[in-house]
Motif scaffolding. Sequence first.
Motif, short mmCIF file in Angstrom:
data_model
loop_
_atom_site.label_atom_id
_atom_site.label_comp_id
_atom_site.label_asym_id
_atom_site.label_seq_id
_atom_site.Cartn_x
_atom_site.Cartn_y
_atom_site.Cartn_z
N ARG A 256 -24.30 -30.34 1.69
CA ARG A 256 -23.18 -29.59 2.26
C ARG A 256 -23.55 -28.95 3.60
NH1 ARG A 256 -21.97 -27.84 -3.23
NH2 ARG A 256 -23.14 -25.92 -2.84
N MET A 257 -24.77 -28.37 3.67
CA MET A 257 -25.21 -27.76 4.93
C MET A 257 -25.37 -28.82 6.01
SD MET A 257 -27.91 -24.71 3.97
CE MET A 257 -28.80 -25.51 2.64
N PHE A 258 -25.90 -29.99 5.64
CA PHE A 258 -26.07 -31.10 6.59
C PHE A 258 -24.72 -31.51 7.16
CE2 PHE A 258 -26.29 -35.59 7.64
CZ PHE A 258 -27.49 -35.70 8.33
N LEU A 259 -23.72 -31.67 6.30
CA LEU A 259 -22.40 -32.11 6.76
C LEU A 259 -21.73 -31.04 7.62
CD1 LEU A 259 -21.12 -33.84 3.50
CD2 LEU A 259 -21.98 -34.94 5.57
N ALA A 260 -21.87 -29.78 7.25
CA ALA A 260 -21.28 -28.70 8.04
C ALA A 260 -21.91 -28.65 9.43
CB ALA A 260 -21.47 -27.36 7.33
N SER A 261 -23.23 -28.82 9.51
CA SER A 261 -23.90 -28.79 10.81
C SER A 261 -23.56 -30.02 11.63
CB SER A 261 -25.42 -28.67 10.62
OG SER A 261 -25.76 -27.39 10.13
N ALA A 262 -23.43 -31.18 10.98
CA ALA A 262 -23.06 -32.40 11.69
C ALA A 262 -21.69 -32.23 12.34
CB ALA A 262 -23.05 -33.59 10.74
N PHE A 263 -20.75 -31.61 11.63
CA PHE A 263 -19.41 -31.37 12.17
C PHE A 263 -19.49 -30.50 13.42
CE2 PHE A 263 -15.30 -29.19 12.32
CZ PHE A 263 -14.43 -30.26 12.24
N LYS A 264 -20.28 -29.44 13.38
CA LYS A 264 -20.43 -28.56 14.54
C LYS A 264 -21.08 -29.30 15.71
CE LYS A 264 -20.97 -24.51 11.59
NZ LYS A 264 -21.95 -23.61 10.95
N PHE A 265 -22.09 -30.12 15.39
CA PHE A 265 -22.79 -30.88 16.44
C PHE A 265 -21.85 -31.83 17.16
CE2 PHE A 265 -24.99 -34.83 17.59
CZ PHE A 265 -25.93 -34.35 18.50
N TYR A 266 -21.09 -32.63 16.40
CA TYR A 266 -20.21 -33.61 17.03
C TYR A 266 -19.04 -32.94 17.76
CZ TYR A 266 -22.57 -37.64 15.03
OH TYR A 266 -23.49 -38.61 14.73
N ASN A 267 -18.57 -31.83 17.24
CA ASN A 267 -17.51 -31.11 17.96
C ASN A 267 -18.00 -30.63 19.31
OD1 ASN A 267 -15.30 -31.36 16.34
ND2 ASN A 267 -15.51 -29.39 15.32
N ARG A 268 -19.29 -30.33 19.40
CA ARG A 268 -19.83 -29.83 20.67
C ARG A 268 -20.17 -30.96 21.63
NH1 ARG A 268 -24.48 -25.22 21.66
NH2 ARG A 268 -24.36 -25.27 23.91
N PHE A 269 -20.82 -32.00 21.13
CA PHE A 269 -21.36 -33.01 22.04
C PHE A 269 -20.57 -34.31 22.07
CE2 PHE A 269 -25.02 -30.28 21.11
CZ PHE A 269 -25.47 -30.03 22.40
N GLY A 270 -19.63 -34.47 21.15
CA GLY A 270 -18.80 -35.67 21.18
C GLY A 270 -19.01 -36.57 19.97
N TRP A 271 -17.92 -37.03 19.39
CA TRP A 271 -17.97 -37.90 18.20
C TRP A 271 -18.29 -39.32 18.62
CZ3 TRP A 271 -17.28 -36.19 13.13
CH2 TRP A 271 -16.96 -34.82 13.02
N LYS A 272 -19.18 -39.95 17.86
CA LYS A 272 -19.56 -41.33 18.12
C LYS A 272 -19.63 -42.05 16.77
CE LYS A 272 -22.91 -44.04 20.79
NZ LYS A 272 -24.17 -43.98 21.57
N TRP A 273 -18.71 -42.95 16.54
CA TRP A 273 -18.58 -43.54 15.20
C TRP A 273 -19.51 -44.72 14.99
CZ3 TRP A 273 -15.59 -40.91 11.79
CH2 TRP A 273 -14.73 -39.95 12.33
N LEU A 274 -19.49 -45.70 15.91
CA LEU A 274 -20.27 -46.91 15.73
C LEU A 274 -21.28 -47.14 16.85
CD1 LEU A 274 -17.41 -49.34 14.60
CD2 LEU A 274 -19.18 -48.32 13.17
#
Length: 274
Positions: A256-274
């Motif tokens: 859960r902590m990993f997913l919450a931090s991943a969400f914050k990271f991508y919101n800041r630096f940009g989502w990259k799916w593939l």
Amino acid sequence: MDHGVVSVSVVVFHPDQQLLARTFASLAQAGAKLARSAPGRSIHLYLVDNGGMPEMRGGLATALSQAGIACTVISGHGNVGYGRGHNLAIERASSGYHLVLNPDVDIDSSALAEAVTFLEAHPEAGLLTPAIVDDAGQLQYLCRQYPTLVDLFVRGFLPRAARRPFEARLARYEMRAQINEHDTIWDPPIVSGCFMLFRTNVLKKLAGFDARYFLYFEDYDLSLRAHDVTRVVYEPSVRVLHHGGGASRKGLAHIRMFLASAFKFYNRFGWKWL
């Protein structure tokens, strides 16, 4: 700033006492070798107690003292998270260099001497990451390209047997074609938070870790921001052993902590799916 001092911050939360003792014993040996190789160099350890720290007693405290390592314990603040814990030490540091160190890392006896020698010779470098091996002595590929969501899922959650169709993706993400045990690599995008040796003035310019991450991705964030103000270098003459494990091996709370931090990271630096 006292440029003769290397400050070190270690954040603990109910640590494995045996691993912590090994970390400090290795720090004592590396500190003693640093002092011999560069007279006037010394280490100041900031031990940040986020909860459950064992007593510093007996041979451990003696070994640190005999290696000339001063120790400041920072406690009473509760479990504020990994990055905020290190920031409590970074705010206090007035050193030439500052090492962010995990409590489950054994430092090679020559690592600090090699690292400081390298940084003294390369003033353009403000963050150094070492060659990191596992318990079997195998190189861990902890320098990373910017992660896609697929990379993170495969690397963090799939068992090894299920990763085979994704080997080429993982090799690119983990920079396996570049990272080895003999070549210096300049400007890897992301480096591991288990051992990050900064020029302290660079780390203060970055204001340390982003406190919005409780655990996970704070090193990804800090690595990417570091490129804005300095150069980052992988230097394999500096070696450490890391006993760490991933979030999926530590249970549901860590996932859960990993997913919450991943969400914050991508919101800041940009989502990259593939």
